[in-house]
Design a protein around this motif. Sequence first.
Motif, PDB file in Angstrom:
ATOM      1  N   ASP A 146       0.829  -1.214   0.000  1.00 25.40           N
ATOM      2  CA  ASP A 146       0.000   0.000   0.000  1.00 25.40           C
ATOM      3  C   ASP A 146       0.863   1.264   0.000  1.00 25.40           C
ATOM      4  O   ASP A 146       0.397   2.330   0.388  1.00 25.40           O
ATOM      5  N   ARG A 147       2.098   1.149  -0.426  1.00 30.25           N
ATOM      6  CA  ARG A 147       3.003   2.307  -0.411  1.00 30.25           C
ATOM      7  C   ARG A 147       3.375   2.737  -1.833  1.00 30.25           C
ATOM      8  O   ARG A 147       3.593   1.883  -2.689  1.00 30.25           O
ATOM      9  N   PHE A 148       3.434   4.043  -2.021  1.00 30.40           N
ATOM     10  CA  PHE A 148       3.704   4.601  -3.349  1.00 30.40           C
ATOM     11  C   PHE A 148       5.118   5.191  -3.397  1.00 30.40           C
ATOM     12  O   PHE A 148       5.540   5.875  -2.476  1.00 30.40           O
ATOM     13  N   PHE A 149       5.801   4.926  -4.514  1.00 33.06           N
ATOM     14  CA  PHE A 149       7.158   5.452  -4.678  1.00 33.06           C
ATOM     15  C   PHE A 149       7.153   6.918  -5.118  1.00 33.06           C
ATOM     16  O   PHE A 149       8.131   7.623  -4.948  1.00 33.06           O
ATOM     17  N   HIS A 150       6.080   7.347  -5.745  1.00 26.44           N
ATOM     18  CA  HIS A 150       6.041   8.675  -6.369  1.00 26.44           C
ATOM     19  C   HIS A 150       7.184   8.838  -7.363  1.00 26.44           C
ATOM     20  O   HIS A 150       7.757   9.916  -7.515  1.00 26.44           O
ATOM     21  N   ASP A 151       7.512   7.755  -7.991  1.00 27.53           N
ATOM     22  CA  ASP A 151       8.493   7.740  -9.075  1.00 27.53           C
ATOM     23  C   ASP A 151       8.172   6.506  -9.913  1.00 27.53           C
ATOM     24  O   ASP A 151       7.355   5.671  -9.491  1.00 27.53           O
ATOM     25  N   VAL A 154      14.770  -0.945  -0.595  1.00 26.68           N
ATOM     26  CA  VAL A 154      15.936  -0.184  -1.055  1.00 26.68           C
ATOM     27  C   VAL A 154      15.633   1.316  -1.021  1.00 26.68           C
ATOM     28  O   VAL A 154      16.475   2.129  -0.632  1.00 26.68           O
ATOM     29  N   CYS A 155      14.428   1.680  -1.403  1.00 25.30           N
ATOM     30  CA  CYS A 155      14.085   3.109  -1.464  1.00 25.30           C
ATOM     31  C   CYS A 155      13.812   3.704  -0.083  1.00 25.30           C
ATOM     32  O   CYS A 155      14.132   4.871   0.158  1.00 25.30           O
ATOM     33  N   PHE A 156      13.227   2.927   0.807  1.00 30.06           N
ATOM     34  CA  PHE A 156      12.724   3.540   2.044  1.00 30.06           C
ATOM     35  C   PHE A 156      13.425   3.106   3.329  1.00 30.06           C
ATOM     36  O   PHE A 156      13.323   3.820   4.329  1.00 30.06           O
ATOM     37  N   ASP A 157      14.086   1.972   3.354  1.00 28.49           N
ATOM     38  CA  ASP A 157      14.767   1.573   4.594  1.00 28.49           C
ATOM     39  C   ASP A 157      15.856   2.590   4.948  1.00 28.49           C
ATOM     40  O   ASP A 157      16.392   3.275   4.073  1.00 28.49           O
ATOM     41  N   ARG A 212      17.133   5.101  -5.319  1.00 27.43           N
ATOM     42  CA  ARG A 212      16.873   5.489  -3.928  1.00 27.43           C
ATOM     43  C   ARG A 212      16.986   7.002  -3.781  1.00 27.43           C
ATOM     44  O   ARG A 212      16.133   7.655  -3.176  1.00 27.43           O
ATOM     45  N   SER A 213      18.017   7.567  -4.346  1.00 25.72           N
ATOM     46  CA  SER A 213      18.232   9.007  -4.254  1.00 25.72           C
ATOM     47  C   SER A 213      17.126   9.779  -4.979  1.00 25.72           C
ATOM     48  O   SER A 213      16.597  10.775  -4.454  1.00 25.72           O
ATOM     49  N   LEU A 214      16.738   9.326  -6.170  1.00 26.70           N
ATOM     50  CA  LEU A 214      15.691  10.026  -6.920  1.00 26.70           C
ATOM     51  C   LEU A 214      14.366  10.036  -6.150  1.00 26.70           C
ATOM     52  O   LEU A 214      13.700  11.065  -6.032  1.00 26.70           O
ATOM     53  N   VAL A 215      13.995   8.861  -5.641  1.00 29.02           N
ATOM     54  CA  VAL A 215      12.719   8.747  -4.925  1.00 29.02           C
ATOM     55  C   VAL A 215      12.729   9.637  -3.687  1.00 29.02           C
ATOM     56  O   VAL A 215      11.792  10.418  -3.446  1.00 29.02           O
ATOM     57  N   ARG A 216      13.791   9.557  -2.914  1.00 24.73           N
ATOM     58  CA  ARG A 216      13.830  10.294  -1.647  1.00 24.73           C
ATOM     59  C   ARG A 216      13.939  11.804  -1.880  1.00 24.73           C
ATOM     60  O   ARG A 216      13.336  12.597  -1.152  1.00 24.73           O
ATOM     61  N   TYR A 223      -1.448  10.621  -3.798  1.00 24.52           N
ATOM     62  CA  TYR A 223      -1.420  12.039  -4.159  1.00 24.52           C
ATOM     63  C   TYR A 223      -0.140  12.677  -3.608  1.00 24.52           C
ATOM     64  O   TYR A 223       0.041  12.772  -2.396  1.00 24.52           O
ATOM     65  N   PHE A 224       0.679  13.133  -4.517  1.00 26.34           N
ATOM     66  CA  PHE A 224       1.958  13.726  -4.127  1.00 26.34           C
ATOM     67  C   PHE A 224       1.735  14.874  -3.145  1.00 26.34           C
ATOM     68  O   PHE A 224       2.498  15.058  -2.207  1.00 26.34           O
ATOM     69  N   ARG A 225       0.668  15.638  -3.358  1.00 26.47           N
ATOM     70  CA  ARG A 225       0.411  16.795  -2.505  1.00 26.47           C
ATOM     71  C   ARG A 225       0.131  16.397  -1.065  1.00 26.47           C
ATOM     72  O   ARG A 225       0.220  17.217  -0.156  1.00 26.47           O
ATOM     73  N   ASN A 226      -0.271  15.128  -0.839  1.00 24.58           N
ATOM     74  CA  ASN A 226      -0.591  14.694   0.521  1.00 24.58           C
ATOM     75  C   ASN A 226       0.589  14.039   1.243  1.00 24.58           C
ATOM     76  O   ASN A 226       0.462  13.659   2.404  1.00 24.58           O
ATOM     77  N   VAL A 227       1.720  13.925   0.552  1.00 23.84           N
ATOM     78  CA  VAL A 227       2.911  13.348   1.195  1.00 23.84           C
ATOM     79  C   VAL A 227       3.304  14.143   2.455  1.00 23.84           C
ATOM     80  O   VAL A 227       3.553  13.546   3.515  1.00 23.84           O
ATOM     81  N   PRO A 228       3.337  15.484   2.394  1.00 24.11           N
ATOM     82  CA  PRO A 228       3.718  16.223   3.613  1.00 24.11           C
ATOM     83  C   PRO A 228       2.761  15.971   4.781  1.00 24.11           C
ATOM     84  O   PRO A 228       3.186  15.998   5.945  1.00 24.11           O
ATOM     85  N   ASN A 229       1.488  15.731   4.485  1.00 22.38           N
ATOM     86  CA  ASN A 229       0.537  15.467   5.572  1.00 22.38           C
ATOM     87  C   ASN A 229       0.903  14.177   6.307  1.00 22.38           C
ATOM     88  O   ASN A 229       0.780  14.092   7.534  1.00 22.38           O
TER      89      ASN A 229
END
Lengths: 292, 245
Positions: free
Chosen positions: A116-121, B12-15, B36-40, B80-86
Amino acid sequence: MRRRGFSFESRVMDREVTGIGIGLRYDLAVELLERRPETVSWVEIHPENYVDRGGRYQEMLDLARRDWPVITHGLSTCLGAVEPFDAGYLAQLGDFLRELEIPWHSEHLCLGQAGDRFFHDLLPLPFTEEAATIASQRLAEVRDAIGAPLALENVSYYAPQGTNGLAEVDFVVEVLERADAKLLLDVNNIYVNSRNFDFDPKAYIDKIPRERVVQIHVAGHHVRDDGLRIDTHGQPVPDDVYDLLSYTLQKVGAVPVLLERDNNIPPLDELLSEVDTLWSIYRSATEVTRAG
Amino acid sequence: MLADTAKAMQRVCFDSEPSEADLELLGSRERWLVYRSLVRTRLVGVIEAALPRTKAAIGHESLGRIIDEWLSTGGPRTRYFRNVPNELANFAIPMWRDTAEPWIADLARYEITSWSVRHAPPNRISDAAFSFEVRPVVATAVAVLRLDHRVNETPTPEDGYERDPVILCIHRNQEHRASHLVLNPLAADLLEAWQRGDETVSESVHRVAATHDTQISPAFIEKLSTLITTFIHRGILLGGHAPPS
């Protein structure tokens, strides 16, 4: 399942999408919507940026729709994930697309989600039979849910594939054929991949079934110090990509071309100069096609 | 299997640190570290755009550490990218309450509420003009925020904010920006009742006034009229729905 009483085909005739379009982005919208340049024939939006959102985005879309046909290009309904789709979102997306009277919608042939997690990439799918099966089934599922023609877009990728899979173009064609789908052909992505993985981009284009191509994307990209090319949409379109576009249009005919610019957005006149170049390529290439 | 590949990509992207086993599974250590760098970088960018003053107050490194900690729980749940900060704010604000200067959590709440209001859904349609007999319809882009520190007042003082409670109505203005009004406790309760929309205006005014031991006097009516006029003028109050007969 198609929704009754709604025909996309009839509406396409009313708001035909041809020629050169531009991505409607927040940072260039003020100038674009004020000047409404005639060389821009249509605009493309990412529905995730507009669905269930008021304020400036709602206003931008309302203003754009007064003069331009709008095409939608999704970011989050990636075709390669293994999780069931969010039916609520697809229903919402379908409603949104019907309101916009789009002739087709597109999504990326990639993996954008895990659980349920999105990479946004846009992360790359392995070019395997398993991934082709999943992606083609999901494509058909989304197409039915939104009740609109659906095109997939080939993506750029940076990590080498294993040796047990297909070549990228064979993978794309496999998914297209299995799902009987349309293609949004991203010429910059093909070019980026060809430079990162040393293949002939024209040979890639030659293998694409031309009747499936409904739209083309072009953009610029970033070249890192180590030579790796990253699809940033943050630079002007380079000459090599223009050349590949010309070659592509001669093959597939006069399909609409979108200039993508998402980052490092310059003054509008600089983008319009790129639009003029695209028109020149579009006209000459499609004249060659017609003559042939 | 694709599911295993996807999970490895997620780790790899989030740990906090990508494992060598996952990098080996995916096939190219160097290139998956690029992903990993691009996503973060993208996610950090939108968070910093939503919380610029919070970032300035706690520092780039401190914000980066809490983003790392949040990402290590698996990554964003929103499409929704806009809701990531929330999502980051929901994770970080309770921590900042416990560990940072007392006003930092209030500043983050103020910024994320303003961000949410800017990006809130379109307004609902009201089918009746505002009157005391209708159930009120309030704009979707409106939030009542109770703060212990007046972090809405800028610039941020060198020594931070002293405790000084305030109630704000944050709303999307005509230019689509977040704007605010300072409310007294009774006005805040009224606005929240109107947001719920399950009472007529008259019912809510009587109930809220009673809760605050306030007589409905001519002076009260005059202040209420001013409040309603301000809300209508600012697009906070849109009209009403006739109550079910």
